[in-house]
Design an enzyme around this catalytic site. Structure first.
Site, PDB file in Angstrom:
ATOM      1  N   ASP A 130       0.855  -1.200   0.000  1.00  0.00           N
ATOM      2  CA  ASP A 130       0.000   0.000   0.000  1.00  0.00           C
ATOM      3  C   ASP A 130       0.887   1.246   0.000  1.00  0.00           C
ATOM      4  O   ASP A 130       0.843   2.053   0.914  1.00  0.00           O
ATOM      5  CB  ASP A 130      -0.904  -0.066   1.233  1.00  0.00           C
ATOM      6  CG  ASP A 130      -1.981   1.005   1.249  1.00  0.00           C
ATOM      7  OD1 ASP A 130      -2.148   1.687   0.232  1.00  0.00           O
ATOM      8  OD2 ASP A 130      -2.637   1.132   2.295  1.00  0.00           O
ATOM      9  N   ARG A 131       1.653   1.405  -1.072  1.00  0.00           N
ATOM     10  CA  ARG A 131       2.668   2.449  -1.123  1.00  0.00           C
ATOM     11  C   ARG A 131       2.093   3.818  -1.504  1.00  0.00           C
ATOM     12  O   ARG A 131       2.723   4.831  -1.319  1.00  0.00           O
ATOM     13  CB  ARG A 131       3.754   1.992  -2.103  1.00  0.00           C
ATOM     14  CG  ARG A 131       4.800   2.979  -2.506  1.00  0.00           C
ATOM     15  CD  ARG A 131       5.706   3.364  -1.355  1.00  0.00           C
ATOM     16  NE  ARG A 131       6.711   4.293  -1.845  1.00  0.00           N
ATOM     17  CZ  ARG A 131       6.478   5.537  -2.232  1.00  0.00           C
ATOM     18  NH1 ARG A 131       5.249   6.015  -2.191  1.00  0.00           N
ATOM     19  NH2 ARG A 131       7.455   6.302  -2.672  1.00  0.00           N
ATOM     20  N   LYS A 132       0.897   3.800  -2.072  1.00  0.00           N
ATOM     21  CA  LYS A 132       0.246   5.042  -2.510  1.00  0.00           C
ATOM     22  C   LYS A 132       1.195   5.912  -3.336  1.00  0.00           C
ATOM     23  O   LYS A 132       1.475   7.063  -3.010  1.00  0.00           O
ATOM     24  CB  LYS A 132      -0.329   5.830  -1.325  1.00  0.00           C
ATOM     25  CG  LYS A 132      -1.345   5.026  -0.522  1.00  0.00           C
ATOM     26  CD  LYS A 132      -1.974   5.805   0.606  1.00  0.00           C
ATOM     27  CE  LYS A 132      -2.941   4.981   1.426  1.00  0.00           C
ATOM     28  NZ  LYS A 132      -2.307   3.984   2.318  1.00  0.00           N
ATOM     29  N   PHE A 133       1.684   5.340  -4.414  1.00  0.00           N
ATOM     30  CA  PHE A 133       2.540   6.086  -5.347  1.00  0.00           C
ATOM     31  C   PHE A 133       1.759   7.291  -5.873  1.00  0.00           C
ATOM     32  O   PHE A 133       0.534   7.221  -6.027  1.00  0.00           O
ATOM     33  CB  PHE A 133       2.941   5.189  -6.530  1.00  0.00           C
ATOM     34  CG  PHE A 133       3.882   4.075  -6.163  1.00  0.00           C
ATOM     35  CD1 PHE A 133       5.245   4.307  -6.065  1.00  0.00           C
ATOM     36  CD2 PHE A 133       3.405   2.797  -5.898  1.00  0.00           C
ATOM     37  CE1 PHE A 133       6.123   3.283  -5.720  1.00  0.00           C
ATOM     38  CE2 PHE A 133       4.269   1.768  -5.558  1.00  0.00           C
ATOM     39  CZ  PHE A 133       5.626   2.013  -5.460  1.00  0.00           C
ATOM     40  N   THR A 142      -0.940   0.340  -4.499  1.00  0.00           N
ATOM     41  CA  THR A 142      -1.881   1.453  -4.609  1.00  0.00           C
ATOM     42  C   THR A 142      -1.204   2.658  -5.254  1.00  0.00           C
ATOM     43  O   THR A 142       0.010   2.871  -5.105  1.00  0.00           O
ATOM     44  CB  THR A 142      -2.381   1.912  -3.226  1.00  0.00           C
ATOM     45  OG1 THR A 142      -1.324   1.788  -2.295  1.00  0.00           O
ATOM     46  CG2 THR A 142      -3.582   1.140  -2.782  1.00  0.00           C
TER      47      THR A 142
END
Ligand code: 5BU
Length: 266
Positions: free
Chosen positions: A91-94, A119
């Protein structure tokens, strides 16, 4: 039960092999639960996976919050996760431009080499999806991107017009596995499902059997209601990893989610 029977139209419409893989695992385990494995030590993570592996279909990680992280320990952890038949979701939320996101999938954590899903925000434009997909290709793997269409936290800035644009661009892109929706608000989720259609996944954080406000602006909704509203996977963290008996808790969330799916397709 066969996945086609459990999932109905979603199984028929899903084009992505990763979505099919997830639905197969979820059916085999009778669980639409992704565990948010937010423990801060490798030992804590190993304990968790051993306790709950049979009752969860995917494992969501935040690789950068582990205090004693080493590449060796992480690779053992991923091996154990695969043996437990779990998809691994970072869930790195790039959020950066395409080429930098591609590079950030490499680096010290080398996310591209072990993640099945990641993500991303679409705030920088659609090329981020191509950048992330290119990074999996760089190491001969494939993966899926979950775009943040909604968030579970209060006061977030993902307003309906933004959500609509994310959905419009994301549904058209084969590299997009699906969307993150707000599991704490079934009505918002129903609207998201209508906009998304039947082809892509919607995965939802902000789910807890104890409905209400959580820590620091987190909000929680009921697991079965989230699935009935159109969620394909409930992302549960503290509801499981902070429970006195994580295995029993994982089973309770698995049952709540599975019953929701069976009711939804009745
Ligand atoms: P919790 O302990 O069930 O509240 O953990 C929720 C997890 O889901 C945590 O790892 C967050 O990073 C993640 N999350 C979220 O809570 N809300 C969001 O909108 C998104 C991710 Br995107």
């Amino acid at each position: 039960m066969e996945p086609s029977e459990a999932w109905g139209v979603r199984w028929e419409m899903a084009a992505s092999p990763m979505a099919k893989r997830y639905m197969k695992v979820a059916t085999a385990k009778q669980s639409l639960v992704c565990l948010a494995a937010d423990r801060h030590t490798m030992a804590g993570l190993f304990d968790l996976i051993e306790a709950v592996g049979p009752h969860v279909a995917a494992l969501k990680t935040h690789v950068d919050l582990v205090d004693d992280w080493t590449p060796e320990a992480w690779s053992r952890f991923c091996k154990v996760a695969h043996e437990a038949n779990l998809l691994i979701f970072e869930d790195r939320k790039f959020a950066d431009i395409g080429k930098i996101s591609r590079s950030q999938m490499a680096g010290i954590y080398d996310i591209r080499s072990w993640s099945d899903l990641v993500t991303a925000h679409l705030i920088s434009g659609p090329d981020i999806v191509d950048g992330l997909q290119a990074s999996w290709t760089d190491v001969g793997r494939s993966g899926g991107v979950l775009l943040l269409a909604q968030m579970s936290s209060r006061g977030n800035l993902l307003h309906p017009a933004y959500t609509a644009e994310v959905v419009g661009k994301g549904t058209a892109h084969p590299g997009v596995f699906g969307f993150i929706g707000n599991g704490s608000r079934p009505k918002e989720l129903q609207e998201l499902r209508i906009a998304v259609g039947e082809e892509k996944m919607i995965w939802t954080p902000g789910v807890n059997l104890a409905v209400g406000d959580g820590e620091m602006g987190q909000r929680y909704g009921d697991p079965t209601e989230a699935v009935l509203a159109g969620s394909d996977c409930i992302i549960v963290g503290s509801g499981i990893h902070k429970a006195s008996d994580p295995r029993a808790s994982a089973k309770a969330y698995a049952d709540a989610s599975w019953n929701g799916l069976l009711q939804r397709n009745r």
